[in-house]
Design a protein around this motif. Structure first.
Motif, short mmCIF file in Angstrom:
data_model
loop_
_atom_site.label_atom_id
_atom_site.label_comp_id
_atom_site.label_asym_id
_atom_site.label_seq_id
_atom_site.Cartn_x
_atom_site.Cartn_y
_atom_site.Cartn_z
N ASN A 40 0.95 -0.51 -0.23
CA ASN A 40 -0.09 0.51 0.09
C ASN A 40 1.02 0.80 0.02
O ASN A 40 1.19 1.17 0.67
CB ASN A 40 -0.75 0.76 1.08
CG ASN A 40 -2.34 0.88 1.06
OD1 ASN A 40 -2.02 1.92 0.35
ND2 ASN A 40 -2.86 1.21 2.37
N ASP B 117 -8.56 7.70 9.05
CA ASP B 117 -8.12 7.04 7.94
C ASP B 117 -7.88 5.46 8.45
O ASP B 117 -7.14 5.73 8.11
CB ASP B 117 -6.73 8.06 7.50
CG ASP B 117 -6.50 7.97 5.60
OD1 ASP B 117 -7.02 7.01 5.28
OD2 ASP B 117 -5.77 8.67 5.76
N PRO C 280 -7.39 3.90 13.61
CA PRO C 280 -7.52 5.45 13.44
C PRO C 280 -8.69 6.28 13.99
O PRO C 280 -9.31 5.19 14.63
CB PRO C 280 -8.60 4.63 12.17
CG PRO C 280 -7.91 3.59 11.65
CD PRO C 280 -7.56 2.62 12.68
N ASN D 234 1.28 3.54 7.33
CA ASN D 234 0.00 2.86 6.68
C ASN D 234 0.56 0.85 7.40
O ASN D 234 2.39 1.04 7.28
CB ASN D 234 -0.50 2.75 5.30
CG ASN D 234 1.01 2.68 4.51
OD1 ASN D 234 1.49 2.26 4.99
ND2 ASN D 234 0.34 2.90 3.12
N GLY D 235 -0.09 0.63 6.54
CA GLY D 235 0.10 -1.04 6.62
C GLY D 235 1.42 -1.90 6.11
O GLY D 235 1.75 -2.40 6.60
N SER D 236 2.29 -0.89 5.10
CA SER D 236 2.82 -1.05 4.51
C SER D 236 3.92 -0.57 4.93
O SER D 236 5.56 -0.62 4.34
CB SER D 236 2.89 -1.15 3.15
OG SER D 236 2.48 -1.93 1.71
N PRO E 141 0.11 6.32 1.74
CA PRO E 141 0.58 7.38 3.41
C PRO E 141 -1.57 7.89 3.66
O PRO E 141 -1.75 8.36 3.70
CB PRO E 141 0.96 8.90 3.10
CG PRO E 141 0.72 8.99 1.74
CD PRO E 141 0.35 7.92 0.38
N PRO E 142 -1.42 7.66 5.46
CA PRO E 142 -2.12 7.79 5.99
C PRO E 142 -2.11 9.47 6.33
O PRO E 142 -0.91 10.26 6.48
CB PRO E 142 -1.95 6.83 7.83
CG PRO E 142 -0.55 6.73 7.25
CD PRO E 142 -0.38 7.22 5.90
N VAL F 72 -6.85 3.77 5.94
CA VAL F 72 -5.27 3.03 5.87
C VAL F 72 -4.26 3.33 7.20
O VAL F 72 -3.19 2.78 7.21
CB VAL F 72 -4.19 3.77 4.40
CG1 VAL F 72 -5.22 3.95 3.53
CG2 VAL F 72 -4.55 5.19 4.98
N TYR F 73 -4.61 3.86 8.28
CA TYR F 73 -3.73 4.21 9.21
C TYR F 73 -3.37 2.76 10.21
O TYR F 73 -4.59 2.14 10.10
CB TYR F 73 -4.42 5.36 10.27
CG TYR F 73 -3.89 5.52 11.44
CD1 TYR F 73 -2.30 6.53 11.63
CD2 TYR F 73 -4.29 4.65 12.79
CE1 TYR F 73 -1.73 6.14 13.22
CE2 TYR F 73 -2.91 5.06 13.43
CZ TYR F 73 -2.06 5.29 13.96
OH TYR F 73 -1.28 5.81 15.05
N ALA F 74 -2.10 2.74 10.26
CA ALA F 74 -2.10 1.78 11.14
C ALA F 74 -0.29 1.43 12.54
O ALA F 74 -0.95 0.72 13.42
CB ALA F 74 -1.32 0.55 10.04
#
Length: 725
Positions: free
Chosen positions: A626, A654, A684, A708-710, A629-630, A656-658
């Protein structure tokens, strides 16, 4: 079930083909001669021994009746004058080949030759072998090549394909690229081994074969066979083309010193020798002939005489270095031996085979008008149809023992060229002396053909005669090309050619032509590498990590190979991709998120020649599933709690936040001085906090960034500075 290849080896170790069939005496002719000789002509002519029983040994000199005649002497000049067939011998490429077939003729090897041979075994196995650096459990092809069906002195130089290679004491090949040095050193660097056997008593099957294949046992008879056992290990795909350019295991064609039981009557010993006379005697006895060893000793001395070559050096007059196959008849072998050293064969009165190597001796017998029933003479002819130059194709060690053509003997620059062949000769000087004699014999000053009276018996064993024929007006020395006894009478047919003593000892310094020039042409075999390699993470893949690599467009005759690896993702070895024609991009998908991938590219030709890898230091890219970016943190603050610091923050709303990555700098508010001190995973839009226990006395500045997760970071927040007293 025993391996078929072992059946081949067992068959070759028998004597099924050890003595080729040959024509025996022509019985009706012998009986007729015996009856005729009882009339008293034999006694009157002083005929006795083998001659009195029909000269049966002469029947095998050329294999029996020859145009109603029994040949009792013959020389190389008979071949030059087309009075007898030329030998047909295998060419160097045929001799060097490895081949697999159920039944193969035996090879006898004399002198020093480069040769291959039939397979004795060919099979795959994953059984471990111990290299100098430890065990190697890779899959290997084991194969064996039979060099000779007798004991030999052994290998002088190993060749794998066209590479001369060296081995250690245990047979492991130490020459690049068979020993593929790819640091750090490891057992799998060794890809080939060669174990040579020379056929002496007590020799069994190769121990590695016995340990690897249950079908091979100590009962398999390899005694008396000179052979080599080889192994070829399977390398990685990346290394395969470099180690096995032929696409399979190497062909084995070593330089090998042959028969080591050649008898030398001068020392009453047996050993390796390429002395022409000793080789001829050994071959003759192998065919069941008898020789006179005093004569052999004299001819061996002549063979060992030193002659001068074109370069001013010296070498022995006559050597023979050849391979004889057991399907060859005595006539074929004899013709080959004549070509090797200008030999001349005859039937001795005691029934033994006599021979003389190339050398001149003054005649002791003169023939006059009274000795001939008939005589025809042909003077040297000239004209456009005559051969103008002669050359000999021989084996040249300086060219990896391949065929080479001697400098030409030019008799007429306007005439045609004739190339003869003798693969038992391995020096230019000897090849030149042979073709010099051949040219002189093919176009002598005088060529004579006639019928002799009973004096023909006295001519047997005489290579040179003087002929004084008043009616023909000729007085010259001749070499007997062929002498044969006519059936049913006491007359002889003679074919002879005039000779000059200098024909047998030409001045090499003045006359030997230069070797054939083989100029080395500078050839650009370098394959141009691609100019660059770049890459980027592909975005918007729905959570799949993908990288796209790009390089400049390359010429149409080149294909590209991309290789990659990622130790962190469990791919420690290089993986190879053959890129399709016309492509200048390649996508790698299903990568492990967050892991670094190294990549390089090179060009490859249709002949599998390759360029260098580009870039020299591999391109490193991190796989990202991914790439979005968050958003930034909604809130970020901190406070001292005794000797510790507590941070509070609200992540973005957001999806995509991790996680949050936290940085700290002591006594500085510059991010350049900050270090990563922690990562806090959360959800998030859900308030979170993180504690930094006892960072020490001083002013501590903190920054925070969403991930994010990546691991892709969003906008950084901070600094928040907290003082600890």
């Amino acid at each position: 079930m025993r391996l078929r290849s072992l059946a081949l080896a067992a068959l070759l170790s028998t004597t099924c083909f050890s003595t080729p069939a040959e024509a025996g005496p022509v019985i009706p002719f012998i009986q007729g001669v015996w009856v005729g000789l009882t009339t008293g002509a034999a006694a009157g002519a002083g005929i006795s021994g083998a001659f009195a029983v029909g000269m049966n040994a002469g029947a095998w000199l050329v294999g029996g009746s020859f145009l109603s005649r029994v040949v009792v002497s013959i020389g190389m000049s008979a071949l030059a004058q087309s009075l007898a067939p030329k030998p047909q011998m295998p060419s160097p490429p045929e001799i060097m080949a490895n081949y697999a077939q159920d039944v193969s003729w035996q090879d006898r090897v004399y002198g020093r030759v480069r040769k291959g041979g039939p397979y004795a075994l060919a099979a795959y196995s994953s059984a471990s072998m111990t290299t100098p650096l430890g065990a190697d459990n890779r899959r290997k092809r084991h194969y064996g090549v039979i060099i000779a069906a007798h004991s030999t002195l052994g290998p002088v130089q190993h060749y794998l394909d066209k590479w001369p290679v060296e081995t250690d004491a245990n047979g492991w090949v130490l020459t690049d690229p068979v020993l593929w040095r790819n640091p750090p050193a490891k057992s799998t660097d060794y890809h080939g081994s060669i174990r040579a056997y020379t056929g002496h008593s007590g020799q069994g099957a190769d121990p590695v074969w016995r340990a690897t294949f249950p079908e091979v046992s100590e009962s398999d008879d390899f005694s008396g066979l000179s052979y080599a056992a080889l192994s070829a290990a399977r390398p990685s795909m990346e290394e395969f083309q470099n180690i096995y350019p032929g696409g399979r295991e190497w062909a084995y064609a070593p330089v090998w010193d042959g028969c080591d039981t050649v008898y030398d009557p001068r020392t009453d010993s047996r050993s390796w020798s390429n002395n022409a006379a000793l080789v001829i005697a050994d071959v003759a006895t192998w065919f069941g002939k008898e020789v006179d060893w005093d004569e052999v000793a004299a001819e061996a001395d002549i063979s060992d005489q030193l002659v001068t070559n074109r370069d001013g050096g010296t070498q022995r007059r006559w050597t023979i270095n050849t391979v004889l196959r057991s399907d060859m008849t005595w006539e074929q072998v004899r013709a080959h031996l004549m070509m090797c050293c200008d030999a001349w064969f005859y039937e001795r009165p005691d029934g033994k085979l006599g021979f003389k190597v190339g050398a001149y001796s003054a005649p002791t017998l003169t023939l006059t008008d009274e000795d001939f029933l008939s005589l025809s003479i042909r003077h040297k002819a000239t004209g456009p149809d005559e051969v103008g130059s002669y050359a000999l194709r021989y084996v040249e060690p300086a060219r990896d023992w391949s065929g080479e053509v001697s400098g030409a003997i030019i008799l007429n620059p306007l005439g045609d060229r004739s190339e003869e062949e003798c693969n038992g000769v391995d020096s230019h000087n000897q090849a030149w002396r042979i073709i010099w004699r051949w040219a002189k014999a093919a176009q002598p000053e005088w060529q004579l053909s006639g019928t002799l009276k009973v004096i023909g018996y006295d001519c047997i064993g005489e290579r040179f005669l003087r002929i004084r024929h008043a009616e023909a007006g000729i007085d010259c020395v001749v070499e007997v090309a062929m002498l044969s006894r006519n059936a049913g009478s006491h007359t002889f047919s003679i074919e002879a050619a005039s000779v000059d003593p200098g024909d047998f000892d030409p001045d090499a310094l003045a006359l030997e032509p230069p070797r054939t020039l083989r100029a080395t042409i500078s050839e650009d075999r370098i394959v141009t590498a691609p100019g660059s390699l770049s890459g980027s993470v592909i975005e918007g893949t729905g959570g799949v990590a993908m990288i796209e690599y790009v390089w400049p467009a390359q010429p149409e005759d080149l294909r590209q190979q991309l290789r990659f690896r990622s130790p962190g993702a469990g791919i420690a070895d290089w993986q190879m991709i053959d890129v399709g024609a016309g492509q200048s991009t390649q996508v790698l998908s299903a990568l492990v998120d967050g892991q670094d991938y190294e990549a390089q590219i090179r060009n490859r030709t249709g002949g599998n020649r390759v360029s260098a890898w580009v870039p020299e230091a591999p391109l490193v890219l991190r796989a990202v599933a991914n790439s979005v970016p968050p958003a930034a943190m909604q809130h970020f603050t901190g406070a001292a709690a005794g000797s510790s610091v507590g941070l509070a923050f609200i992540p973005p709303n957001d999806p995509v936040y991790a996680a949050a990555r936290i940085w700290r700098a002591t006594n500085s508010t510059s991010f350049d001085d900050a270090v990563h001190v922690g990562t806090e995973y959360g959800a998030p839009n859900l308030a979170d906090e993180w504690s930094d226990p006892a960072p020490g006395v001083g002013d501590h500045s903190y920054w925070i960034e969403p991930l994010n997760g990546s691991g892709i970071a969003g906008s950084r927040s901070g600094p928040v500075t907290i003082t600890i007293i």
